[in-house]
Write a protein that holds these residues in place. Structure first.
Motif, mmCIF file in Angstrom:
data_model
loop_
_atom_site.group_PDB
_atom_site.id
_atom_site.type_symbol
_atom_site.label_atom_id
_atom_site.label_comp_id
_atom_site.label_asym_id
_atom_site.label_seq_id
_atom_site.Cartn_x
_atom_site.Cartn_y
_atom_site.Cartn_z
ATOM 1 N N VAL A 120 -2.337 -11.448 -9.876
ATOM 2 C CA VAL A 120 -2.891 -11.256 -8.742
ATOM 3 C C VAL A 120 -2.483 -10.187 -8.028
ATOM 4 C CG1 VAL A 120 -3.000 -12.882 -6.391
ATOM 5 C CG2 VAL A 120 -2.808 -13.941 -8.809
ATOM 6 N N ARG A 121 -3.539 -9.565 -7.182
ATOM 7 C CA ARG A 121 -3.189 -8.378 -6.376
ATOM 8 C C ARG A 121 -2.902 -9.270 -4.781
ATOM 9 N NH1 ARG A 121 -7.060 -3.350 -5.414
ATOM 10 N NH2 ARG A 121 -6.557 -2.956 -7.658
ATOM 11 N N GLY A 122 -1.465 -8.683 -4.617
ATOM 12 C CA GLY A 122 -0.997 -9.346 -3.285
ATOM 13 C C GLY A 122 -1.713 -9.106 -2.097
ATOM 14 N N THR A 123 -2.293 -7.726 -1.981
ATOM 15 C CA THR A 123 -2.672 -7.756 -0.782
ATOM 16 C C THR A 123 -4.195 -8.209 -0.407
ATOM 17 O OG1 THR A 123 -3.734 -5.555 -1.713
ATOM 18 C CG2 THR A 123 -1.705 -5.280 -0.542
ATOM 19 N N ALA A 124 -4.755 -8.759 -1.543
ATOM 20 C CA ALA A 124 -6.052 -9.339 -1.492
ATOM 21 C C ALA A 124 -6.124 -10.835 -0.870
ATOM 22 C CB ALA A 124 -6.835 -9.509 -2.596
ATOM 23 N N PHE A 125 -4.633 -11.433 -0.634
ATOM 24 C CA PHE A 125 -4.470 -12.871 -0.423
ATOM 25 C C PHE A 125 -3.441 -13.058 0.759
ATOM 26 C CE2 PHE A 125 -6.071 -12.729 -4.923
ATOM 27 C CZ PHE A 125 -7.037 -13.682 -4.782
ATOM 28 N N SER A 200 1.051 10.462 -1.985
ATOM 29 C CA SER A 200 0.099 10.625 -3.105
ATOM 30 C C SER A 200 1.062 11.087 -4.352
ATOM 31 C CB SER A 200 -0.758 11.845 -2.617
ATOM 32 O OG SER A 200 -0.164 13.064 -2.899
ATOM 33 N N ARG A 201 0.060 10.843 -5.548
ATOM 34 C CA ARG A 201 0.747 11.294 -6.685
ATOM 35 C C ARG A 201 1.227 12.663 -6.720
ATOM 36 N NH1 ARG A 201 -2.222 12.328 -12.464
ATOM 37 N NH2 ARG A 201 -0.326 12.908 -13.393
ATOM 38 N N ALA A 202 0.524 13.617 -5.973
ATOM 39 C CA ALA A 202 0.839 15.053 -6.051
ATOM 40 C C ALA A 202 2.212 15.139 -5.496
ATOM 41 C CB ALA A 202 -0.186 15.830 -5.352
ATOM 42 N N ASN A 211 8.967 8.093 -7.361
ATOM 43 C CA ASN A 211 7.820 7.689 -7.786
ATOM 44 C C ASN A 211 7.556 6.261 -7.027
ATOM 45 O OD1 ASN A 211 10.266 6.686 -9.704
ATOM 46 N ND2 ASN A 211 8.540 4.996 -9.980
ATOM 47 N N ASP A 212 8.554 5.552 -6.540
ATOM 48 C CA ASP A 212 8.155 4.479 -6.237
ATOM 49 C C ASP A 212 7.379 4.226 -4.934
ATOM 50 O OD1 ASP A 212 11.151 4.880 -5.724
ATOM 51 O OD2 ASP A 212 10.525 3.800 -3.949
ATOM 52 N N MET A 213 7.329 5.397 -4.216
ATOM 53 C CA MET A 213 6.404 5.625 -3.096
ATOM 54 C C MET A 213 5.016 5.874 -3.447
ATOM 55 S SD MET A 213 9.225 7.824 -0.937
ATOM 56 C CE MET A 213 8.112 8.061 0.488
ATOM 57 N N GLN A 214 4.586 6.187 -4.768
ATOM 58 C CA GLN A 214 3.187 6.509 -4.728
ATOM 59 C C GLN A 214 2.297 5.334 -4.538
ATOM 60 O OE1 GLN A 214 2.424 8.327 -8.805
ATOM 61 N NE2 GLN A 214 0.332 7.353 -8.848
ATOM 62 N N VAL A 215 1.176 5.689 -3.970
ATOM 63 C CA VAL A 215 0.254 4.752 -3.493
ATOM 64 C C VAL A 215 -0.996 5.254 -4.319
ATOM 65 C CG1 VAL A 215 -1.570 4.210 -1.741
ATOM 66 C CG2 VAL A 215 1.041 4.218 -1.353
ATOM 67 N N GLY A 216 -1.794 4.190 -5.101
ATOM 68 C CA GLY A 216 -3.077 4.562 -5.653
ATOM 69 C C GLY A 216 -3.376 3.773 -6.938
ATOM 70 N N GLN A 217 -4.334 4.260 -7.711
ATOM 71 C CA GLN A 217 -4.721 3.562 -8.815
ATOM 72 C C GLN A 217 -3.638 3.184 -9.831
ATOM 73 O OE1 GLN A 217 -7.356 5.671 -11.434
ATOM 74 N NE2 GLN A 217 -8.119 4.160 -12.679
ATOM 75 N N THR A 218 -2.759 3.945 -10.071
ATOM 76 C CA THR A 218 -1.665 3.920 -10.715
ATOM 77 C C THR A 218 -0.295 3.651 -9.933
ATOM 78 O OG1 THR A 218 -1.483 6.253 -11.118
ATOM 79 C CG2 THR A 218 -2.859 4.821 -12.637
ATOM 80 N N LEU A 239 -7.652 6.702 -3.141
ATOM 81 C CA LEU A 239 -8.430 6.097 -2.306
ATOM 82 C C LEU A 239 -8.531 4.598 -2.827
ATOM 83 C CD1 LEU A 239 -11.483 8.108 -1.488
ATOM 84 C CD2 LEU A 239 -9.367 8.037 -0.304
ATOM 85 N N ALA A 240 -8.338 4.365 -4.299
ATOM 86 C CA ALA A 240 -8.119 3.163 -4.802
ATOM 87 C C ALA A 240 -7.014 2.287 -4.251
ATOM 88 C CB ALA A 240 -7.997 3.325 -6.523
ATOM 89 N N GLY A 241 -6.054 3.009 -3.896
ATOM 90 C CA GLY A 241 -4.580 2.299 -3.373
ATOM 91 C C GLY A 241 -4.663 1.858 -1.988
ATOM 92 N N MET A 242 -5.588 2.444 -1.183
ATOM 93 C CA MET A 242 -5.479 2.370 0.426
ATOM 94 C C MET A 242 -6.855 1.997 1.017
ATOM 95 S SD MET A 242 -6.712 5.247 0.758
ATOM 96 C CE MET A 242 -6.579 5.624 2.680
ATOM 97 N N LYS A 243 -7.859 1.999 0.178
ATOM 98 C CA LYS A 243 -9.191 1.958 1.165
ATOM 99 C C LYS A 243 -9.401 0.615 1.699
ATOM 100 C CE LYS A 243 -12.376 2.295 -2.589
ATOM 101 N NZ LYS A 243 -12.204 0.948 -3.285
ATOM 102 N N ASP A 244 -8.629 -0.389 1.359
ATOM 103 C CA ASP A 244 -8.822 -1.726 1.986
ATOM 104 C C ASP A 244 -7.993 -1.871 3.435
ATOM 105 O OD1 ASP A 244 -10.498 -2.492 0.029
ATOM 106 O OD2 ASP A 244 -9.254 -3.167 -1.355
ATOM 107 N N SER A 245 -7.395 -0.797 3.639
ATOM 108 C CA SER A 245 -6.513 -0.828 4.884
ATOM 109 C C SER A 245 -7.547 -1.073 6.003
ATOM 110 C CB SER A 245 -5.784 0.431 5.245
ATOM 111 O OG SER A 245 -5.014 0.684 3.911
ATOM 112 N N LYS A 246 -6.859 -1.845 7.113
ATOM 113 C CA LYS A 246 -7.846 -2.364 8.435
ATOM 114 C C LYS A 246 -8.256 -0.932 8.813
ATOM 115 C CE LYS A 246 -8.150 -6.570 8.877
ATOM 116 N NZ LYS A 246 -6.795 -7.575 8.673
ATOM 117 N N ILE A 247 -7.417 -0.197 9.365
ATOM 118 C CA ILE A 247 -7.690 1.139 10.197
ATOM 119 C C ILE A 247 -7.102 2.285 9.463
ATOM 120 C CG2 ILE A 247 -7.445 2.460 12.145
ATOM 121 C CD1 ILE A 247 -7.385 -0.143 13.843
ATOM 122 N N ILE A 248 -7.960 3.367 9.270
ATOM 123 C CA ILE A 248 -7.337 4.566 8.246
ATOM 124 C C ILE A 248 -7.360 5.769 9.253
ATOM 125 C CG2 ILE A 248 -7.729 6.142 6.485
ATOM 126 C CD1 ILE A 248 -8.878 3.826 4.898
#
Ligand code: FAD
Ligand code: FAD
Lengths: 282, 236
Positions: A120-125, A200-202, A211-218, A239-248
């Motif tokens: 379950v994706r935690g941020t979706a519930f 970001s990964r970069a 590495n535990d700070m990486q936001v994204g698809q992976t 974007l895959a990891g943060m685009k569901d944020s309320k305000i960007i």
């Protein structure tokens, strides 16, 4: 999904966790398996325990964390069923929504398996209420110890800031930060906002931050009230990891950067000027 | 030590996919396809083990349509020794892929299987774990470091809280994370040489396994679109 909800707490000296689990609203029963074999959540051991306990259950859920992702497919394969990864909505007891292609498509899938094994994706519930329940706690003495695996050690990041996936504000830095020391600028802003710091990964690959700070698809999926992207271009994998944020909010010196296509507020500026100024105004 | 690397042909990671307007799927017509990025990393790791004298042979396997042979050739061009193609035009689910791979493991007897941690199309992140479960082998998922020694492999794993190290007795399954290594490019002479390396093809149907789908895709939809916002002049 409906039906009775039982929780499994497997660990070593995990009595406090079992008690906390018992007071979660809506839980019927907590099964508490306490043994050194479960201390580090090794999937080889915990999967056997879950399979032993699985009888009678129609759904087995785990969080879409690295632990859940390590465990759930192993459970599913031992049960001879498929697994549903990272669901973001429950349409019916057998039908779920999940993102594919780095979130560029949302598939609605119906499972024909007798037991549904799901992450379950935690941020979706919304989280369940931590209090109000009074479940029974049942001890389970089964020990499963796979002979071919052992835990060697871990290096866990220590931080007083909130956990990335749970924070209501996240400020992330990308390659534009230039180096690890410059992340201090973000830390200062984070401390004033009670925010978590991501990357970001970069930025991780360049060794600026762990590495535990990486936001994204992976990396990690976050969906805070406010996400501030600093020196991040906005690649689809990020974007895959943060685009569901309320305000960007995005701060980037390149006005063509794709991050501005998803940002509610974009500031075209040099981050080395904008971030300290932001901090001083908070 | 023989190493087996399963590789998947997926959409190129730079392509932004579009959902078909009737919701029946994702439009893959004329889309650039490539080797799954995590599998490139897995191959690179296997090839480095061979260069270090730890691995004796690197075998790559792909399950999928005829064109999967292109990604196998790419794998051969960066240093794999031999390739196996299990052909099917059906989209196999992770459990079915794991069952096919189990069969390959039974035939090939590798001591180490290195999978990608996830395929970037379906984003399942399951196949390696399922294969390990079916074989009863230990698993080192999301690896950022793989260090084999006599009879064992130490794997450093990228976990949510940081890093964790486990030791696995061989044979074992490892899945690669992004920072395991930086894959090399295939040179032109090696691409030419790869054309002569052995590639064995078989139909999945011949394996006699139950690979029927358990999941039915009801619908595909694009994610909720975000409106572009405003540009502000200053922090204030
Ligand atoms: C648009 C779309 C539609 C689909 N429709 C269907 C459908 O109708 N029916 C159906 O059954 N499935 C369907 N699938 C699922 C199928 O194509 C998945 O790709 C499959 O389930 C494997 O999942 P994954 O690639 O995410 O595996 P992961 O578990 O993420 O893959 C991890 C690793 O396993 C290895 N691996 C995975 N697959 C292969 C392979 N084929 N060959 C060699 N190694 C491999 C690689 O090392 C890879 O890095 C669909 C997928 C998509 C994206
Ligand atoms: C399989 C796969 C998985 C991936 N998974 C992830 C993932 O999970 N998460 C992730 O983030 N990426 C992921 N990536 C990588 C992704 O494709 C991008 O490479 C990465 O997100 C780029 O990071 P960035 O935006 O920090 O760097 P860049 O794209 O280099 O952008 C840096 C930005 O900083 C700006 N900048 C520079 N200096 C300044 C300054 N002084 N002031 C203001 N702005 C400045 C620049 O204009 C630029 O836009 C993945 C890639 C692959 C292939």
């Amino acid at each position: 999904i409906g039906g009775d909800i039982d929780l499994l707490v497997a660990g070593e000296n995990a009595q406090p966790a079992a008690e906390a689990a018992a007071s979660i609203a809506g839980v019927r029963k907590v099964i508490h398996a306490d043994n050194a074999a479960y201390a580090h959540q090794l999937a080889e051991n915990v999967s056997k325990l879950v399979v032993e306990l699985a009888e009678g259950y129609t759904h087995i859920l785990a969080p879409g964390t690295t632990t859940g992702k390590n465990l759930a497919p192993r459970v599913a394969a031992l049960l001879g069923v498929n697994q549903l990864s990272d669901i973001i909505a429950v349409e019916a007891a057998d039908t779920f929504k999940r993102p594919i292609y780095a979130g560029n498509a949302i598939a609605t899938v119906k499972s024909a398996d007798a037991v549904k094994v799901i992450t379950v994706r935690g941020t979706a519930f919304d989280a369940a209420e931590a209090s109000g329940g009074s479940a029974t706690v049942e001890a389970c003495d089964s020990v499963h110890q796979h002979a071919d695996v052992s835990f060697v050690g871990e290096e866990l990041a220590k931080s007083d800031r909130p956990e990335l996936t749970a924070a209501s504000v996240v400020i992330s830095g990308g390659r534009g930060m230039g180096n690890g020391e410059n992340f201090d600028m973000l830390n200062k802003v984070a401390d004033k906002l009670g925010a978590a710091v991501g990357a970001s990964r970069a930025a991780v690959d360049a060794g600026f931050v762990p590495n535990d700070m990486q936001v994204g698809q992976t990396g990690k999926m976050v969906a805070p009230e406010l996400y501030i992207a600093v020196g991040i271009s906005g690649a689809i994998q990020h974007l895959a990891g943060m685009k569901d944020s309320k305000i960007i909010v995005a701060i980037n010196k390149d006005e063509e950067a794709p991050i501005f296509q998803v940002a509610d507020y974009g500031l075209v500026a040099d981050l080395f000027e904008a971030v300290p100024e932001l901090e001083s105004r908070l | 030590m023989k190493v087996l690397v399963p590789v998947k042909r997926v959409i190129d990671y730079n392509v932004k996919v579009r959902v078909k307007s009737d919701g029946s799927g994702v439009d893959l017509n004329n889309v650039k396809m490539a080797i799954n990025p995590f599998d490139e990393i897995a191959i690179e790791e296997a090839v480095r083990l061979k260069e270090a004298g730890t691995a004796s042979e690197v075998v790559v396997v792909s399950i999928g349509p005829k064109q999967s042979q292109e990604v196998l050739r790419t794998a051969l061009a960066v240093g794999a020794d031999r390739a196996i193609h299990l052909e099917t035009d059906d989209e196999l689910e992770p459990l079915a892929v794991a069952k096919c791979l189990k069969q390959v493991v039974a035939d090939e007897q590798p001591e180490l299987v290195i999978c990608g941690k996830q395929a970037i199309d379906d984003d399942s992140n399951q196949t390696g774990q399922m294969l390990a479960a079916l074989l009863g082998w230990p698993q080192g998922t999301f690896a950022s470091e793989v260090a084999p020694e006599a009879g064992v492999v130490k794997v450093t794993r990228e976990i949510d809280g940081g890093l964790e190290t486990v030791q696995l007795n061989l044979p074992a399954v490892v899945t690669s994370d992004l920072r395991l290594n930086e894959p090399r490019y295939a040179s032109l002479p090696n691409i030419m040489k790869a054309k002569k390396k052995p590639l064995e093809a078989k139909a999945v149907a011949e394996l006699g396994l139950d690979v029927s789908p358990r999941l039915k895709a009801v619908n595909y939809a694009p994610p909720a679109a975000r409106q572009g916002g405003i540009k502000v002049e200053s922090v204030g």
